[in-house]
Design a protein around this motif. Structure first.
Motif, PDB file in Angstrom:
ATOM      1  N   TYR A  41     -62.236 117.092  -5.274  1.00 42.19           N
ATOM      2  CA  TYR A  41     -62.361 116.875  -6.718  1.00 42.19           C
ATOM      3  C   TYR A  41     -63.156 118.020  -7.356  1.00 42.19           C
ATOM      4  CZ  TYR A  41     -63.010 114.321 -11.099  1.00 42.19           C
ATOM      5  OH  TYR A  41     -63.000 113.936 -12.420  1.00 42.19           O
ATOM      6  N   PHE A  42     -64.284 118.392  -6.732  1.00 42.96           N
ATOM      7  CA  PHE A  42     -65.086 119.488  -7.266  1.00 42.96           C
ATOM      8  C   PHE A  42     -64.269 120.781  -7.317  1.00 42.96           C
ATOM      9  CE2 PHE A  42     -68.718 116.868  -7.206  1.00 42.96           C
ATOM     10  CZ  PHE A  42     -69.719 117.515  -7.927  1.00 42.96           C
ATOM     11  N   ALA A  43     -63.512 121.053  -6.267  1.00 40.29           N
ATOM     12  CA  ALA A  43     -62.748 122.300  -6.196  1.00 40.29           C
ATOM     13  C   ALA A  43     -61.536 122.299  -7.137  1.00 40.29           C
ATOM     14  CB  ALA A  43     -62.292 122.544  -4.758  1.00 40.29           C
ATOM     15  N   GLU A  44     -60.748 121.232  -7.132  1.00 34.90           N
ATOM     16  CA  GLU A  44     -59.481 121.227  -7.862  1.00 34.90           C
ATOM     17  C   GLU A  44     -59.587 120.768  -9.313  1.00 34.90           C
ATOM     18  OE1 GLU A  44     -56.495 119.148  -5.640  1.00 34.90           O
ATOM     19  OE2 GLU A  44     -56.540 120.620  -4.011  1.00 34.90           O
ATOM     20  N   VAL A  45     -60.420 119.785  -9.588  1.00 37.58           N
ATOM     21  CA  VAL A  45     -60.516 119.246 -10.949  1.00 37.58           C
ATOM     22  C   VAL A  45     -61.610 119.949 -11.745  1.00 37.58           C
ATOM     23  CG1 VAL A  45     -60.918 117.171 -12.332  1.00 37.58           C
ATOM     24  CG2 VAL A  45     -59.589 117.012 -10.216  1.00 37.58           C
ATOM     25  N   LEU A  46     -62.809 120.042 -11.159  1.00 40.74           N
ATOM     26  CA  LEU A  46     -63.934 120.641 -11.869  1.00 40.74           C
ATOM     27  C   LEU A  46     -64.006 122.153 -11.721  1.00 40.74           C
ATOM     28  CD1 LEU A  46     -66.721 118.028 -11.006  1.00 40.74           C
ATOM     29  CD2 LEU A  46     -65.246 118.123 -13.034  1.00 40.74           C
ATOM     30  N   LYS A  47     -63.277 122.704 -10.759  1.00 34.52           N
ATOM     31  CA  LYS A  47     -63.295 124.152 -10.478  1.00 34.52           C
ATOM     32  C   LYS A  47     -64.719 124.634 -10.197  1.00 34.52           C
ATOM     33  CE  LYS A  47     -58.905 124.475 -11.655  1.00 34.52           C
ATOM     34  NZ  LYS A  47     -57.998 123.876 -10.746  1.00 34.52           N
ATOM     35  N   GLU A  48     -65.468 123.825  -9.445  1.00 34.23           N
ATOM     36  CA  GLU A  48     -66.852 124.140  -9.089  1.00 34.23           C
ATOM     37  C   GLU A  48     -66.963 124.368  -7.589  1.00 34.23           C
ATOM     38  OE1 GLU A  48     -69.852 124.452 -10.659  1.00 34.23           O
ATOM     39  OE2 GLU A  48     -68.881 124.313 -12.616  1.00 34.23           O
ATOM     40  N   SER A  49     -67.730 125.369  -7.223  1.00 35.34           N
ATOM     41  CA  SER A  49     -67.978 125.646  -5.813  1.00 35.34           C
ATOM     42  C   SER A  49     -69.113 124.761  -5.311  1.00 35.34           C
ATOM     43  CB  SER A  49     -68.359 127.112  -5.632  1.00 35.34           C
ATOM     44  OG  SER A  49     -68.823 127.333  -4.320  1.00 35.34           O
ATOM     45  N   LEU A  50     -68.965 124.232  -4.127  1.00 39.16           N
ATOM     46  CA  LEU A  50     -70.039 123.458  -3.510  1.00 39.16           C
ATOM     47  C   LEU A  50     -71.075 124.366  -2.856  1.00 39.16           C
ATOM     48  CD1 LEU A  50     -67.987 120.553  -1.946  1.00 39.16           C
ATOM     49  CD2 LEU A  50     -69.393 120.495  -3.993  1.00 39.16           C
ATOM     50  N   ALA A  51     -70.798 125.674  -2.806  1.00 37.16           N
ATOM     51  CA  ALA A  51     -71.702 126.617  -2.156  1.00 37.16           C
ATOM     52  C   ALA A  51     -72.599 127.346  -3.155  1.00 37.16           C
ATOM     53  CB  ALA A  51     -70.887 127.636  -1.357  1.00 37.16           C
ATOM     54  N   GLY A  52     -72.541 126.982  -4.429  1.00 34.19           N
ATOM     55  CA  GLY A  52     -73.323 127.666  -5.451  1.00 34.19           C
ATOM     56  C   GLY A  52     -74.749 127.158  -5.547  1.00 34.19           C
ATOM     57  N   THR A  53     -75.408 127.512  -6.653  1.00 37.46           N
ATOM     58  CA  THR A  53     -76.791 127.097  -6.859  1.00 37.46           C
ATOM     59  C   THR A  53     -76.899 125.734  -7.530  1.00 37.46           C
ATOM     60  OG1 THR A  53     -76.876 128.288  -8.947  1.00 37.46           O
ATOM     61  CG2 THR A  53     -77.647 129.458  -6.971  1.00 37.46           C
ATOM     62  N   ASN A  54     -75.820 125.221  -8.062  1.00 33.07           N
ATOM     63  CA  ASN A  54     -75.819 123.879  -8.627  1.00 33.07           C
ATOM     64  C   ASN A  54     -75.277 122.921  -7.587  1.00 33.07           C
ATOM     65  OD1 ASN A  54     -76.718 124.721 -11.178  1.00 33.07           O
ATOM     66  ND2 ASN A  54     -74.643 125.293 -11.746  1.00 33.07           N
ATOM     67  N   GLY A  55     -75.880 121.761  -7.469  1.00 33.17           N
ATOM     68  CA  GLY A  55     -75.429 120.799  -6.480  1.00 33.17           C
ATOM     69  C   GLY A  55     -75.732 119.383  -6.925  1.00 33.17           C
ATOM     70  N   VAL A  56     -75.410 118.452  -6.079  1.00 33.37           N
ATOM     71  CA  VAL A  56     -75.678 117.045  -6.350  1.00 33.37           C
ATOM     72  C   VAL A  56     -76.227 116.409  -5.083  1.00 33.37           C
ATOM     73  CG1 VAL A  56     -73.953 116.766  -8.171  1.00 33.37           C
ATOM     74  CG2 VAL A  56     -73.291 116.403  -5.806  1.00 33.37           C
ATOM     75  N   ILE A  57     -77.032 115.370  -5.269  1.00 33.66           N
ATOM     76  CA  ILE A  57     -77.516 114.601  -4.133  1.00 33.66           C
ATOM     77  C   ILE A  57     -77.052 113.164  -4.298  1.00 33.66           C
ATOM     78  CG2 ILE A  57     -79.503 116.061  -3.615  1.00 33.66           C
ATOM     79  CD1 ILE A  57     -81.233 114.020  -5.114  1.00 33.66           C
ATOM     80  N   LEU A  58     -76.743 112.544  -3.202  1.00 36.09           N
ATOM     81  CA  LEU A  58     -76.276 111.163  -3.215  1.00 36.09           C
ATOM     82  C   LEU A  58     -77.469 110.244  -3.466  1.00 36.09           C
ATOM     83  CD1 LEU A  58     -73.999 109.106  -2.755  1.00 36.09           C
ATOM     84  CD2 LEU A  58     -74.552 109.188  -0.328  1.00 36.09           C
ATOM     85  N   ALA A  59     -77.395 109.478  -4.555  1.00 40.96           N
ATOM     86  CA  ALA A  59     -78.480 108.557  -4.893  1.00 40.96           C
ATOM     87  C   ALA A  59     -78.154 107.129  -4.462  1.00 40.96           C
ATOM     88  CB  ALA A  59     -78.739 108.592  -6.399  1.00 40.96           C
ATOM     89  N   ARG A  60     -76.865 106.798  -4.420  1.00 41.99           N
ATOM     90  CA  ARG A  60     -76.470 105.428  -4.059  1.00 41.99           C
ATOM     91  C   ARG A  60     -75.027 105.440  -3.579  1.00 41.99           C
ATOM     92  NH1 ARG A  60     -74.653 100.513  -7.090  1.00 41.99           N
ATOM     93  NH2 ARG A  60     -75.611  98.802  -5.962  1.00 41.99           N
TER      94      ARG A  60
END
Length: 122
Positions: A41-60
């Motif tokens: 989803y991040f790659a195809e829909v949001l066009k965001e790299s998971l290897a960049g300086t922005n990220g997310v952490i699982l909260a729940r």
């Protein structure tokens, strides 16, 4: 929920490595599947790299196991953003059996954005 309600979907057959001694998909495999489609989803829909300086952490993470899946069943995994809040957002996932034509699992995940600071050389 209908398959058309999901922005990102993937299809595959259940591999043998995801099956436990009871000949059902191991519960941990479902979590791997929804994490894999989140990355897609991040790659195809949001066009965001998971290897960049922005990220997310699982909260729940919340998972409702509706029915077991078996080896070689044809599966569809769907992913969509279901809520965007001020400090977090939610992904919603469903896993369907195309072989048996019904939902097998529903999962929701709450994520909190974060900025990854690069390590400074010492």
């Amino acid at each position: 929920m209908a398959l058309a309600d999901f922005r990102c979907i993937t299809r595959f057959r259940v591999p043998f490595c995801d099956v436990d001694m009871l000949q059902h998909v191991n519960n941990a495999s479902y979590v791997v599947w929804v994490e894999t489609i989140r990355c897609l989803y991040f790659a195809e829909v949001l066009k965001e790299s998971l290897a960049g300086t922005n990220g997310v952490i699982l909260a729940r993470l919340e998972v409702d196991y509706e029915q077991p899946l078996d080896y070689r069943e044809e599966v569809v995994v769907g992913c969509r953003v279901s809520r965007i809040g001020r400090k977090s957002f939610d992904f919603e996932h469903e896993i369907w059996s195309e072989t048996r034509q019904y939902v097998r699992l529903a999962a929701s995940r709450q994520w909190s954005p974060m900025i990854i600071q690069p390590k400074r050389p010492s």
